[in-house]
Enzyme design. Structure first.
Site, PDB file in Angstrom:
ATOM      1  N   CYS A  24    -112.446 -53.135 -19.408  1.00  0.00           N
ATOM      2  CA  CYS A  24    -111.234 -53.535 -18.680  1.00  0.00           C
ATOM      3  C   CYS A  24    -111.519 -53.952 -17.241  1.00  0.00           C
ATOM      4  O   CYS A  24    -110.662 -54.554 -16.586  1.00  0.00           O
ATOM      5  CB  CYS A  24    -110.207 -52.414 -18.707  1.00  0.00           C
ATOM      6  SG  CYS A  24    -109.638 -52.063 -20.371  1.00  0.00           S
ATOM      7  N   HIS A  76    -105.106 -53.901 -12.881  1.00  0.00           N
ATOM      8  CA  HIS A  76    -105.308 -53.933 -14.325  1.00  0.00           C
ATOM      9  C   HIS A  76    -104.108 -53.241 -14.969  1.00  0.00           C
ATOM     10  O   HIS A  76    -103.607 -52.239 -14.456  1.00  0.00           O
ATOM     11  CB  HIS A  76    -106.605 -53.203 -14.680  1.00  0.00           C
ATOM     12  CG  HIS A  76    -106.745 -52.942 -16.152  1.00  0.00           C
ATOM     13  ND1 HIS A  76    -106.578 -53.936 -17.086  1.00  0.00           N
ATOM     14  CD2 HIS A  76    -107.003 -51.801 -16.853  1.00  0.00           C
ATOM     15  CE1 HIS A  76    -106.734 -53.415 -18.295  1.00  0.00           C
ATOM     16  NE2 HIS A  76    -106.994 -52.124 -18.177  1.00  0.00           N
ATOM     17  N   ASN A  81    -102.004 -53.557 -22.690  1.00  0.00           N
ATOM     18  CA  ASN A  81    -103.326 -53.632 -22.058  1.00  0.00           C
ATOM     19  C   ASN A  81    -104.136 -54.742 -22.726  1.00  0.00           C
ATOM     20  O   ASN A  81    -104.499 -54.634 -23.896  1.00  0.00           O
ATOM     21  CB  ASN A  81    -104.019 -52.272 -22.224  1.00  0.00           C
ATOM     22  CG  ASN A  81    -105.370 -52.225 -21.538  1.00  0.00           C
ATOM     23  OD1 ASN A  81    -105.922 -53.244 -21.137  1.00  0.00           O
ATOM     24  ND2 ASN A  81    -105.919 -51.028 -21.417  1.00  0.00           N
TER      25      ASN A  81
HETATM   26  N1  COA Z   1     -96.217 -42.014 -30.421  1.00  0.00           N
HETATM   27  C1  COA Z   1     -95.759 -40.754 -30.423  1.00  0.00           C
HETATM   28  N2  COA Z   1     -96.514 -39.700 -30.102  1.00  0.00           N
HETATM   29  C2  COA Z   1     -97.779 -39.937 -29.750  1.00  0.00           C
HETATM   30  C3  COA Z   1     -98.330 -41.226 -29.731  1.00  0.00           C
HETATM   31  C4  COA Z   1     -97.492 -42.296 -30.096  1.00  0.00           C
HETATM   32  N3  COA Z   1     -97.903 -43.575 -30.108  1.00  0.00           N
HETATM   33  N4  COA Z   1     -99.621 -41.151 -29.346  1.00  0.00           N
HETATM   34  C5  COA Z   1     -99.877 -39.863 -29.122  1.00  0.00           C
HETATM   35  N5  COA Z   1     -98.779 -39.122 -29.362  1.00  0.00           N
HETATM   36  C6  COA Z   1     -98.602 -37.674 -29.262  1.00  0.00           C
HETATM   37  C7  COA Z   1     -99.879 -36.916 -29.329  1.00  0.00           C
HETATM   38  O1  COA Z   1    -100.268 -36.707 -30.672  1.00  0.00           O
HETATM   39  C8  COA Z   1     -99.539 -35.626 -28.614  1.00  0.00           C
HETATM   40  O2  COA Z   1     -98.841 -34.789 -29.492  1.00  0.00           O
HETATM   41  P1  COA Z   1     -99.073 -33.203 -29.480  1.00  0.00           P
HETATM   42  O3  COA Z   1     -98.604 -32.781 -28.105  1.00  0.00           O
HETATM   43  O4  COA Z   1     -98.215 -32.742 -30.599  1.00  0.00           O
HETATM   44  O5  COA Z   1    -100.535 -33.019 -29.680  1.00  0.00           O
HETATM   45  C9  COA Z   1     -98.537 -36.082 -27.550  1.00  0.00           C
HETATM   46  O6  COA Z   1     -98.087 -37.376 -27.955  1.00  0.00           O
HETATM   47  C10 COA Z   1     -99.117 -36.168 -26.157  1.00  0.00           C
HETATM   48  O7  COA Z   1    -100.348 -36.864 -26.219  1.00  0.00           O
HETATM   49  P2  COA Z   1    -101.187 -37.162 -24.942  1.00  0.00           P
HETATM   50  O8  COA Z   1    -102.401 -37.929 -25.355  1.00  0.00           O
HETATM   51  O9  COA Z   1    -101.392 -35.919 -24.156  1.00  0.00           O
HETATM   52  O10 COA Z   1    -100.161 -38.092 -24.153  1.00  0.00           O
HETATM   53  P3  COA Z   1    -100.276 -38.730 -22.718  1.00  0.00           P
HETATM   54  O11 COA Z   1     -99.094 -38.414 -21.926  1.00  0.00           O
HETATM   55  O12 COA Z   1    -101.619 -38.493 -22.096  1.00  0.00           O
HETATM   56  O13 COA Z   1    -100.165 -40.283 -23.042  1.00  0.00           O
HETATM   57  C11 COA Z   1    -101.643 -42.177 -23.183  1.00  0.00           C
HETATM   58  C12 COA Z   1    -101.130 -40.891 -23.864  1.00  0.00           C
HETATM   59  C13 COA Z   1    -102.731 -42.769 -24.045  1.00  0.00           C
HETATM   60  C14 COA Z   1    -100.471 -43.138 -23.074  1.00  0.00           C
HETATM   61  C15 COA Z   1    -102.178 -41.862 -21.782  1.00  0.00           C
HETATM   62  O14 COA Z   1    -103.051 -40.748 -21.852  1.00  0.00           O
HETATM   63  C16 COA Z   1    -102.910 -42.998 -21.159  1.00  0.00           C
HETATM   64  O15 COA Z   1    -102.355 -44.029 -20.871  1.00  0.00           O
HETATM   65  N6  COA Z   1    -104.213 -42.797 -20.880  1.00  0.00           N
HETATM   66  C17 COA Z   1    -105.012 -43.789 -20.244  1.00  0.00           C
HETATM   67  C18 COA Z   1    -105.346 -44.824 -21.236  1.00  0.00           C
HETATM   68  C19 COA Z   1    -105.981 -45.990 -20.592  1.00  0.00           C
HETATM   69  O16 COA Z   1    -105.565 -46.419 -19.558  1.00  0.00           O
HETATM   70  N7  COA Z   1    -106.957 -46.527 -21.279  1.00  0.00           N
HETATM   71  C20 COA Z   1    -107.572 -47.730 -20.930  1.00  0.00           C
HETATM   72  C21 COA Z   1    -108.323 -47.609 -19.676  1.00  0.00           C
HETATM   73  S1  COA Z   1    -108.649 -49.230 -19.261  1.00  0.00           S
END
Ligand code: COA
Length: 307
Positions: A111, A234, A264
């Site tokens: 990214c 980004h 993204n």
């Molecule tokens: N829909 C519904 N629930 C979802 C889901 C979806 N699409 N994806 C994950 N969940 C659930 C998980 O299973 C978890 O459930 P649990 O609490 O029962 O285990 C819950 O949501 C929370 O998951 P978590 O991963 O802790 O959520 P989060 O608040 O961290 O959000 C992201 C997840 C991926 C959106 C976030 O972590 C993020 O944006 N991270 C950075 C990613 C990024 O920028 N990557 C690229 C870098 S360039």
């Protein structure tokens, strides 16, 4: 000599996949996706569209808006993590289709790819080796997604953006800063051609790292945060973008946000956002722009420029 952006362009596939569409594919909701990421929809390439075809369309747009001819381009750099094939490089495919006679190569920094590519291009211009460089970010992430994995498939989209960087004696890129730290490579990677991510852990490192990057960029130029007119980040997650804006004390109307419509698009996200805000007149000549990104590797980087 400065590297000045004299043209921008973009290409987005026509096919749109909304959060509602995803609700029928995996166990997710529009509400969850919007609340955690800010994403409402993403563009998805057809089978007939490729990273190179999207790159070519974005390049044609950028060349047209720059006023120069493709004959004047003396270097082509494509930032991509999703090349059409391992070789030839996507840059060589673009170069051939656009009848450009110039060296061409790809840059892979996930990214952060477009920031890395701009940094390389800037150094070619500063040293006098190039005068007009076509810098592209193009990605077809739909090919890398496990459409059964709700934790990743809702986050990404396809598209391409491009800029023409040209040697200018008065203004352009002020500084670029690129970094890498391979110790976190297990948090975000591609295994068996599919994205694997520990989203929560990536999120924390991204926010902390981008905060330090903002300090480093300003300090390096002895600049205060009030000098920044636009943040062009980004587009991975609206919450990460908001944290960076807060660090700069910038209101969100001085931040270019496309994550809601594009999701993204990795190396394509910054040139897509830049093109949108240039073409709709938000970004104006002489304004100071901070471009920043964070991605797998981990890699991260920024470019400060006077537009
Ligand atoms: N829909 C519904 N629930 C979802 C889901 C979806 N699409 N994806 C994950 N969940 C659930 C998980 O299973 C978890 O459930 P649990 O609490 O029962 O285990 C819950 O949501 C929370 O998951 P978590 O991963 O802790 O959520 P989060 O608040 O961290 O959000 C992201 C997840 C991926 C959106 C976030 O972590 C993020 O944006 N991270 C950075 C990613 C990024 O920028 N990557 C690229 C870098 S360039």
């Amino acid at each position: 000599m400065y590297s000045r952006i004299i043209g921008t362009g973009s290409y987005l596939p026509k096919k749109i996949l909304t959060n509602k569409n995803l609700e029928s594919m995996v166990d997710t909701t529009d509400e969850w996706i919007v609340e955690r990421t800010g994403i409402k929809q993403r563009h998805i390439a057809e089978d007939t569209e490729s990273t190179s075809s999207m790159a070519i369309n974005a390049s044609i747009d950028a060349i047209e808006s720059s006023g120069i001819s493709s004959k004047d381009i003396d270097l082509v750099i494509v930032a991509t993590t999703t090349p059409d094939q391992i070789f030839p490089s996507t840059a060589c495919i673009v170069q051939n289709k656009l009848n450009i006679v110039a060296p061409a190569f790809d840059v892979q920094a996930a990214c952060t790819g477009f920031i890395y590519a701009l940094s390389v291009a800037d150094n070619y211009i500063r040293t006098g080796m190039s005068k007009n460089i076509l810098v592209i970010g193009s990605e077809k992430y739909s090919n890398l997604l496990d459409w059964n994995d709700r934790s990743t498939c809702v986050l990404f989209g396809d598209g391409a953006g491009a800029v023409i960087l040209s040697a200018d004696s008065s203004q352009g890129i002020i500084s670029s800063h690129i970094h890498a730290d391979g110790q976190y490579n297990d948090l975000l990677s591609v295994e068996n051609n599919q994205i694997k991510m520990k989203g929560n852990e990536v999120f924390k490192v991204a926010v902390n790292t981008l905060s330090k990057l903002v300090d480093e960029t300003l300090l390096n130029n002895n600049m205060d945060k009030t000098s920044i007119d636009w943040l062009v980040p980004h587009q991975a997650n609206l919450r990460i973008i908001k944290a960076a804006a807060k660090k700069l004390s910038l209101p969100l109307d001085q931040v270019v946000i496309t994550v809601d419509n594009h999701a993204n698009t990795s190396a394509a996200s910054i040139p897509l956002a830049l093109n949108e805000a240039v073409k709709d007149g938000r970004i104006k000549e002489d304004q100071v722009l901070l471009l920043e990104a964070f991605g797998s590797g981990f890699t991260w980087g920024s470019v400060l420029l006077r537009y």
